[in-house]
Design a protein around this motif. Structure first.
Motif, mmCIF file in Angstrom:
data_model
loop_
_atom_site.group_PDB
_atom_site.id
_atom_site.type_symbol
_atom_site.label_atom_id
_atom_site.label_comp_id
_atom_site.label_asym_id
_atom_site.label_seq_id
_atom_site.Cartn_x
_atom_site.Cartn_y
_atom_site.Cartn_z
ATOM 1 N N GLY A 93 -0.647 11.954 -11.225
ATOM 2 C CA GLY A 93 -1.287 13.167 -11.069
ATOM 3 C C GLY A 93 -2.643 12.881 -10.559
ATOM 4 N N ALA A 94 -2.970 11.859 -9.677
ATOM 5 C CA ALA A 94 -4.124 11.742 -9.208
ATOM 6 C C ALA A 94 -4.254 12.505 -7.957
ATOM 7 N N ILE A 141 0.781 -1.279 0.005
ATOM 8 C CA ILE A 141 -0.106 -0.063 -0.142
ATOM 9 C C ILE A 141 0.897 1.173 0.023
ATOM 10 N N ALA A 142 1.870 1.174 1.025
ATOM 11 C CA ALA A 142 2.767 2.399 0.802
ATOM 12 C C ALA A 142 3.336 2.732 -0.392
ATOM 13 N N GLU A 143 3.775 1.500 -1.108
ATOM 14 C CA GLU A 143 4.539 1.683 -2.572
ATOM 15 C C GLU A 143 3.583 2.160 -3.646
ATOM 16 N N ALA A 144 2.234 1.555 -3.463
ATOM 17 C CA ALA A 144 1.307 2.114 -4.296
ATOM 18 C C ALA A 144 0.890 3.401 -4.254
ATOM 19 N N LEU A 145 0.592 3.863 -2.882
ATOM 20 C CA LEU A 145 0.294 5.455 -2.731
ATOM 21 C C LEU A 145 1.322 6.265 -3.136
ATOM 22 N N THR A 146 2.692 5.796 -2.945
ATOM 23 C CA THR A 146 3.740 6.803 -3.200
ATOM 24 C C THR A 146 3.706 6.801 -4.779
ATOM 25 N N ASN A 147 3.653 5.813 -5.506
ATOM 26 C CA ASN A 147 3.869 5.764 -6.948
ATOM 27 C C ASN A 147 2.453 6.633 -7.610
ATOM 28 N N ALA A 148 1.329 6.693 -6.760
ATOM 29 C CA ALA A 148 0.290 7.555 -7.185
ATOM 30 C C ALA A 148 0.338 8.933 -7.072
ATOM 31 N N ALA A 149 0.989 9.246 -5.916
ATOM 32 C CA ALA A 149 1.351 10.619 -5.618
ATOM 33 C C ALA A 149 2.452 11.509 -6.543
#
Length: 388
Positions: A319-320, A307-315
């Motif tokens: 551009g979300a 989850i941490a990696e996915a949210l970091t990539n999203a941020a």
């Protein structure tokens, strides 16, 4: 009548493919016979495995045709042909699947042509009879559907001849499982090595450097204490700042190994804290994870880092502005999903973060699925085996 002719036409195409494969079977039979005869020489040890591989490809093509026609795939179970020439030759000769494929090859060389030839009189009679019976009298076609029955017959015979025995299927699945576990173990070892190097780098460049500076300032303060108390006081204040920074670095390293917040607040609480500090508007959905016994520490840590990696990539890259995290408790696993409403187009095979995520999940025998069409959204779904 038009639909009947169309279906019979498709069936005839399948029969023509079977006839073409039967023609190729004669060539394959000749190659196999030559390889078997050549086994008496040294050359045969190198020719036979290649001939068996050709036989496997031919049988595999027929399996795909049968699976496409019937909608049920035909499984295969082969022993790997690895090693030196004589080792490969012995494996090819000792594999029961080789003789099963040979039996099919010889039989198909006969019935493949016979069924294709049998379709010709069916077409002639069918166009005449069904043209009147179906086209003019509006009754159900009787003769032309027999072309489809011929294809069904070819598929049934081929399936019966190519289907491995239950023992062979179990052995093949066991071999695949062993190979999969070997790859997973190699990935886990690589991930563990990378994690150790990261911890060593963080300690060397962060906490160790600050502790060295702290030691130097304490030494200088000790020397200056009697001659210049004010300078010593300033050096001690700097040393205290260095000690606090070193503690911060050590906490960062510890969080990278196993976040303490997981121990204190559990997976759901840790994910909510992670979402609050991600810089995105993140909604966290918990479906039974917070209730009942907790998952093992390794499973919680893997889910947290995913989850941490996915949210970091999203941020950073998507551009979300919004994202959602789902945690679902299942009888034998934990399901994690992270979705962001960004631009999408992420490469599932690219990036060291995604590679580390897959390795961490694979080490626990879990699965990772990622979909990211251009224009979004990006969805990462992870399933981790878990005993609650």
């Amino acid at each position: 009548m038009r639909e009947t002719v169309r279906r019979a036409g498709w069936a005839s195409v399948e029969l023509l493919r079977a006839a073409g494969l039967a023609l190729a079977s004669y060539l394959s039979i000749g190659v196999v016979i030559f390889a078997a005869v050549a086994m008496a020489t040294v050359v045969g040890a190198g020719v036979l495995p290649e001939s068996v591989l050709l036989l496997r490809r031919t049988a595999g093509y027929k399996r795909r045709l049968v699976g496409a026609w019937t909608g049920e795939p035909v499984p295969e179970a082969y022993r790997p042909l690895n090693g030196e020439a004589f080792t490969r030759a012995r494996a090819a000769v000792g594999d029961p699947a080789t003789y099963r494929d040979l039996r099919w090859l010889v039989a198909h060389a006969g019935y493949g042509w016979l069924l294709a030839c049998g379709a010709m009189p069916v077409w002639v009679i069918g166009l005449l009879f069904d043209g009147v019976w179906c086209g003019l009298l509006k009754q159900r076609a009787v003769v032309l559907p027999l072309v489809e029955r011929l294809v069904d017959l070819d598929a049934a015979w081929s399936r019966a001849l190519l289907l491995p025995s239950p023992e062979a299927l179990r052995s093949a699945r066991l071999a695949e499982r062993v190979e999969e576990l070997s790859e997973t173990r190699a990935g886990a070892v690589a991930a563990h090595g990378a994690e150790l190097r990261r911890i060593e780098r963080d300690l060397h460049d962060g906490a160790q450097a600050r502790l060295v500076a702290l030691s130097m300032r304490v030494g200088l303060a000790r020397r200056a204490y009697e001659k210049d108390p004010d300078a010593a006081h300033k050096l001690l204040a700097d040393a205290q700042d260095q000690a606090e920074e070193a503690l911060t670095e050590l906490r960062h390293v510890v969080r990278g190994i196993h976040p303490p917040i997981l121990t204190d607040r559990g997976l759901v609480g840790a994910v909510r804290a992670l979402a609050a500090g991600s810089g995105l508007e993140v909604s966290v959905r918990d479906d039974g994870v917070e209730d009942g016994p907790r998952a093992p520490a390794a499973v919680e840590a893997a889910a947290y880092f995913v989850i941490a990696e996915a949210l970091t990539n999203a941020a950073k890259h998507s551009g979300a502005r919004q994202a959602s995290v789902g945690l679902v408790r299942m009888p034998d696993r934990l399901r994690v999903s992270v979705r962001d409403e960004g631009r999408g187009g992420a490469d599932p095979s690219g990036g060291s973060g995604l590679l580390g995520m897959r390795r961490r999940v694979a080490a626990l025998d879990g699965t990772v699925e990622m979909t990211s069409p251009v224009g979004g959204p990006t969805l990462i779904e992870v399933e981790l085996p878990c005993v609650w």
